[in-house]
Design an enzyme around this catalytic site. Sequence first.
Site, PDB file in Angstrom:
ATOM      1  N   TYR A  27      -8.614  -6.579  12.820  1.00 53.41           N
ATOM      2  CA  TYR A  27      -8.040  -6.101  11.565  1.00 53.41           C
ATOM      3  C   TYR A  27      -8.127  -7.181  10.496  1.00 53.41           C
ATOM      4  O   TYR A  27      -7.850  -8.357  10.741  1.00 53.41           O
ATOM      5  CB  TYR A  27      -6.570  -5.694  11.751  1.00 53.41           C
ATOM      6  CG  TYR A  27      -5.949  -5.225  10.439  1.00 53.41           C
ATOM      7  CD1 TYR A  27      -6.110  -3.908  10.002  1.00 53.41           C
ATOM      8  CD2 TYR A  27      -5.256  -6.107   9.611  1.00 53.41           C
ATOM      9  CE1 TYR A  27      -5.589  -3.494   8.789  1.00 53.41           C
ATOM     10  CE2 TYR A  27      -4.729  -5.698   8.395  1.00 53.41           C
ATOM     11  CZ  TYR A  27      -4.899  -4.393   7.988  1.00 53.41           C
ATOM     12  OH  TYR A  27      -4.392  -3.976   6.783  1.00 53.41           O
ATOM     13  N   HIS A  29     -39.753  23.196 -11.238  1.00 52.50           N
ATOM     14  CA  HIS A  29     -39.838  22.335 -12.434  1.00 52.50           C
ATOM     15  C   HIS A  29     -39.084  22.938 -13.617  1.00 52.50           C
ATOM     16  O   HIS A  29     -39.424  22.673 -14.764  1.00 52.50           O
ATOM     17  CB  HIS A  29     -41.295  22.066 -12.827  1.00 52.50           C
ATOM     18  CG  HIS A  29     -42.151  21.639 -11.681  1.00 52.50           C
ATOM     19  ND1 HIS A  29     -42.332  20.328 -11.308  1.00 52.50           N
ATOM     20  CD2 HIS A  29     -42.856  22.383 -10.776  1.00 52.50           C
ATOM     21  CE1 HIS A  29     -43.118  20.276 -10.247  1.00 52.50           C
ATOM     22  NE2 HIS A  29     -43.444  21.517  -9.890  1.00 52.50           N
ATOM     23  N   SER A  31       0.838  -1.207   0.000  1.00 50.12           N
ATOM     24  CA  SER A  31       0.000   0.000   0.000  1.00 50.12           C
ATOM     25  C   SER A  31       0.875   1.259   0.000  1.00 50.12           C
ATOM     26  O   SER A  31       0.369   2.370   0.102  1.00 50.12           O
ATOM     27  CB  SER A  31      -0.906   0.008   1.229  1.00 50.12           C
ATOM     28  OG  SER A  31      -0.141  -0.123   2.412  1.00 50.12           O
ATOM     29  N   GLN A  88      -6.939  -2.333   4.238  1.00 52.34           N
ATOM     30  CA  GLN A  88      -5.896  -1.575   3.546  1.00 52.34           C
ATOM     31  C   GLN A  88      -6.488  -0.775   2.371  1.00 52.34           C
ATOM     32  O   GLN A  88      -5.912   0.210   1.931  1.00 52.34           O
ATOM     33  CB  GLN A  88      -4.803  -2.524   3.039  1.00 52.34           C
ATOM     34  CG  GLN A  88      -3.681  -1.824   2.296  1.00 52.34           C
ATOM     35  CD  GLN A  88      -2.500  -2.739   2.046  1.00 52.34           C
ATOM     36  OE1 GLN A  88      -1.736  -3.037   2.951  1.00 52.34           O
ATOM     37  NE2 GLN A  88      -2.351  -3.200   0.816  1.00 52.34           N
ATOM     38  N   ASN A 103     -16.894  27.068 -23.893  1.00 51.63           N
ATOM     39  CA  ASN A 103     -17.586  26.016 -23.135  1.00 51.63           C
ATOM     40  C   ASN A 103     -17.335  26.111 -21.628  1.00 51.63           C
ATOM     41  O   ASN A 103     -16.230  26.427 -21.206  1.00 51.63           O
ATOM     42  CB  ASN A 103     -17.119  24.634 -23.607  1.00 51.63           C
ATOM     43  CG  ASN A 103     -17.499  24.368 -25.057  1.00 51.63           C
ATOM     44  OD1 ASN A 103     -18.551  24.812 -25.514  1.00 51.63           O
ATOM     45  ND2 ASN A 103     -16.646  23.672 -25.771  1.00 51.63           N
ATOM     46  N   SER A 149     -13.188  25.120 -28.577  1.00 46.64           N
ATOM     47  CA  SER A 149     -13.348  23.858 -29.302  1.00 46.64           C
ATOM     48  C   SER A 149     -12.243  23.742 -30.329  1.00 46.64           C
ATOM     49  O   SER A 149     -11.779  24.746 -30.874  1.00 46.64           O
ATOM     50  CB  SER A 149     -14.713  23.852 -29.994  1.00 46.64           C
ATOM     51  OG  SER A 149     -14.695  23.008 -31.123  1.00 46.64           O
ATOM     52  N   GLU A 182     -18.706  21.582 -15.903  1.00 44.67           N
ATOM     53  CA  GLU A 182     -19.084  20.217 -16.300  1.00 44.67           C
ATOM     54  C   GLU A 182     -18.186  19.188 -15.624  1.00 44.67           C
ATOM     55  O   GLU A 182     -18.636  18.121 -15.204  1.00 44.67           O
ATOM     56  CB  GLU A 182     -18.984  20.061 -17.824  1.00 44.67           C
ATOM     57  CG  GLU A 182     -20.007  20.892 -18.580  1.00 44.67           C
ATOM     58  CD  GLU A 182     -19.688  20.932 -20.068  1.00 44.67           C
ATOM     59  OE1 GLU A 182     -19.813  19.899 -20.728  1.00 44.67           O
ATOM     60  OE2 GLU A 182     -19.303  22.010 -20.560  1.00 44.67           O
TER      61      GLU A 182
HETATM   62  N1  ARG Z   1      -0.573  -1.684   5.099  1.00 40.45           N
HETATM   63  C1  ARG Z   1      -1.534  -2.073   6.069  1.00 40.45           C
HETATM   64  C2  ARG Z   1      -2.806  -1.248   5.883  1.00 40.45           C
HETATM   65  O1  ARG Z   1      -2.777  -0.246   5.260  1.00 40.45           O
HETATM   66  C3  ARG Z   1      -1.007  -1.862   7.442  1.00 40.45           C
HETATM   67  C4  ARG Z   1      -1.545  -2.806   8.459  1.00 40.45           C
HETATM   68  C5  ARG Z   1      -1.117  -4.160   8.134  1.00 40.45           C
HETATM   69  N2  ARG Z   1      -1.383  -5.082   9.172  1.00 40.45           N
HETATM   70  C6  ARG Z   1      -1.345  -6.403   8.953  1.00 40.45           C
HETATM   71  N3  ARG Z   1      -1.578  -7.160   9.953  1.00 40.45           N
HETATM   72  N4  ARG Z   1      -1.071  -6.891   7.780  1.00 40.45           N
HETATM   73  O2  ARG Z   1      -3.860  -1.614   6.379  1.00 40.45           O
END
Ligand code: ARG
Length: 460
Positions: free
Chosen positions: A316, A155, A22, A321, A284, A276, A289
Amino acid sequence: MALWSGRFETGVSEFTQEFGASLMVDKAMYKQDIAGSKAHATMLARQGVISEADRDAIVSGLDQIQADIEAGNFEFDINNEDIHMSIEKVLTERIGDAGARLHTGRSRNDQVITDTRLYAKELADELMAANLKLRRTLVRVAEENFDTILPGYTHLQHAQPVLLSHHFLAYFWQLTRDFKRLSAAKDAADLNPLGSAALAGTTYPLDRSFTTEMLGFAGTITNSLDAVSDRDFLLDLDYACAVSMIHLSRLCEEIILWSTSEFGFITLSDAFSTGSSIMPQKKNPDFAELIRGKSGRVVGDLVALLVTCKSLPLAYNKDLQEDKEGVIDACKTLYDCLVCMEGMIATCAINADAMMEQAKKGYLAATDVADYLAKKGLPFRKAHEVVGHLVLLCDKRGCDLDDLTLEDFKAESDLFESDITQCLDLKSIVAARTTFGGTGNEAVAEQLELAKKTLASDEA
Ligand code: ARG
């Protein structure tokens, strides 16, 4: 090898390493991650879990990493799954065992959500500042065009005349509610999960109130399972963004309509228009938009997170993530749209004559003529019907109510006197709407004062 690789015999493939990472999203939270780690290390030393020398090495090592990131001298290596592992790994490479002690009594599960909560507070602050700037501009434009009259619509058909200031202030109040929602989302984020560790708390004598205070949280989360699982505050923030985008999309729709040749109520400045590639004459309203279009994305961000959270068991799960990308997108999109809208409104030209010209069409005085009869004792339903006949007569003659003679009026009801002309004058029609919150000049002046007061208190 990953920081958790001890019990594994082989590593993941390059593909799954990248798939599971991530870092490219959560590196946006590097400041929050460093602040969280400094608070954790400071607390560990106070509690005698690590030495003061280790704490000092950790804190100055983290400061150095922050300086490196900000100077562009930090290598974000995708082999470290996220910002938490990236920073910890480099810290440990630099300061040795002290760095390896930082994660004592902590899990990435409480670490990530601590960072995210701090980051959400910052995002909400930025959005509230942009919201205030747009609202200030709406108030200014309303004040500068206070007496301008345009047709009010229901309306999308001409209904009754209203003041342009009243119309702009309607959007001001929508945005005022958006501000409240953003502020509530910020409050929801403002609780400390740190010290919950993976899910169950820890065996170390952590002082959670200390990190709460050091990180500037308003309170400490009471249940460790809830602390690492809860993403409600992100849903709140997504929802606040989505509703605000819906409001902007409605304003955009009017800007787009109003800048057509059919309406001609406003002229966007060149800076907020595009041409355009084939039609040389075109101008425009692209940015209005685009904002209208982006509202779909932000609603999508909200729906995506709702579905991600649906049916997730405690505590968790890696699904979580997925929480940050959409929220960051929603906040960044809304921020840019608020800035763009502010510029568009601040620089557009108001064509008051075109508005007045349209206000003269479509029998905008009809309700007031009916009220005239009702005030003379005719039951309103009957008055409504009399005026309906007059409108039909105008339709047939191809004229408006103020083209009719007193005789024409009297033919429908002998309650009409020569003072009926007052009910046909747009300025008097508007001014007569004196009820609180109505479009009468005095009522709108009062509303404008309230708007300014609200703005001042939200700014403070
Ligand atoms: N990269 C993970 C997230 O954004 C961090 C937590 C990861 N924890 C785990 N037990 N894999 O959620």
